[in-house]
Design a protein around this motif. Structure first.
Motif, short mmCIF file in Angstrom:
data_model
loop_
_atom_site.label_atom_id
_atom_site.label_comp_id
_atom_site.label_asym_id
_atom_site.label_seq_id
_atom_site.Cartn_x
_atom_site.Cartn_y
_atom_site.Cartn_z
N LEU A 194 0.57 -1.22 -0.13
CA LEU A 194 0.11 -0.13 -0.08
C LEU A 194 0.98 1.29 -0.05
CD1 LEU A 194 -2.90 1.19 0.00
CD2 LEU A 194 -2.50 1.14 2.65
N LEU A 195 1.77 1.29 0.73
CA LEU A 195 2.57 2.70 1.04
C LEU A 195 4.16 2.46 0.33
CD1 LEU A 195 2.04 3.00 4.62
CD2 LEU A 195 0.77 3.86 2.93
N GLY A 196 4.44 1.35 -0.01
CA GLY A 196 5.92 1.21 -0.56
C GLY A 196 6.94 1.42 0.67
N ALA A 197 8.11 0.78 0.09
CA ALA A 197 9.32 0.49 1.08
C ALA A 197 9.88 1.75 1.50
CB ALA A 197 10.35 -0.10 0.39
N LYS A 198 9.80 3.04 0.99
CA LYS A 198 10.48 4.10 1.31
C LYS A 198 9.67 4.77 2.51
CE LYS A 198 13.41 5.34 -2.48
NZ LYS A 198 13.36 6.52 -3.68
N VAL A 199 8.38 4.69 2.36
CA VAL A 199 7.55 5.37 3.41
C VAL A 199 7.17 4.62 4.47
CG1 VAL A 199 5.11 6.13 3.64
CG2 VAL A 199 5.95 6.53 1.60
N LEU A 200 7.27 3.21 4.22
CA LEU A 200 7.28 2.22 5.35
C LEU A 200 8.61 2.21 6.11
CD1 LEU A 200 4.97 0.28 6.18
CD2 LEU A 200 6.15 -1.32 5.28
N GLU A 201 9.68 2.55 5.71
CA GLU A 201 10.85 2.50 6.71
C GLU A 201 10.96 3.68 7.53
OE1 GLU A 201 14.21 3.00 3.83
OE2 GLU A 201 13.82 1.02 3.00
#
Length: 225
Positions: A194-201
């Motif tokens: 849903l959010l992608g790796a960068k945002v989730l990091e």
């Protein structure tokens, strides 16, 4: 009354054990390293120590009597040589002195013969005494062994029961853990998609969570894009 019954039971058991051991050749326990290994001093009962001491005393007496017999035989040979050397037909000048020596030698020989006879009597009867003392020690040792075996058997059964229950509890905990891991994997995968790796990091840095292998899989996927 109960005390008498207990003593009678113990007597009957001991008689039963003695009969069972009659035809058996048992090594001397106090000379057996394995026996000492099984019964270190801190595990010996008062009765066991008493019987051990009795047996060792008899063994020592046997050894001492055998040594005494050897010494008596040596002394006997010396006396017999003296008797032969002092033999006279009465015509020698020193015959009176020789006769006195012979009388003394004969007296010593008789005393020595008595000692030899007594020692031989001890040698004849002491093996039976040692066997009986060893048998007593064996029965007491067996009694202690069976007490230990019975106590340990009860504890083993209790431990087996505990282990069985623990295994069931462990299975339940493993299933709960697996369910939570699956839920975490699905949840994290959904958020990642849903959010992608960068945002989730950004969120991950402030949280301590179990992600399993899902984070690595998605990191590899983002790298390939």
């Amino acid at each position: 009354m109960f005390g008498r019954e207990k003593k009678q039971q113990e007597f009957e058991l001991e008689e039963k054990y003695v009969n069972a051991l009659k035809q058996l050749t048992v090594p001397i326990l106090t000379l057996d390293p394995k026996w000492h290994q099984l019964f270190p001093d801190y595990l010996k009962t008062k009765r066991l120590k008493k019987l051990e001491k009795k047996l060792n005393k008899l063994i020592k007496k046997q050894g001492q009597t055998n040594n005494d017999l050897k010494e008596y035989e040596k002394a006997r040979k010396v006396i017999m040589e003296n008797i032969l050397n002092n033999m006279t037909d009465g015509s020698d000048i020193d015959s009176p002195i020789r006769n006195k020596k012979q009388d003394k030698n004969q007296e010593l020989l008789e005393e020595l013969q008595d000692k030899i006879e007594q020692a031989n009597q001890v040698i004849d009867k002491i093996p039976v005494e040692i066997k009986m003392a060893n048998q007593e020690l064996l029965i007491e040792s067996m009694r202690i062994c069976y007490e230990t075996l019975i106590t340990n058997t009860e504890r083993i059964e209790a431990e087996e029961e505990w282990i069985g229950k623990a295994r069931e509890i462990l299975k339940e905990h493993i299933l709960v853990k697996q369910e939570m891991e699956i839920r975490n994997t699905e949840t994290y995968k959904y958020m990642h998609d849903l959010l992608g790796a960068k945002v989730l990091e950004v969120f991950d840095k402030d949280q301590k969570i179990w992600k399993g292998e899902i984070s690595n899989e998605h990191s590899d996927a983002e790298t390939k894009k």
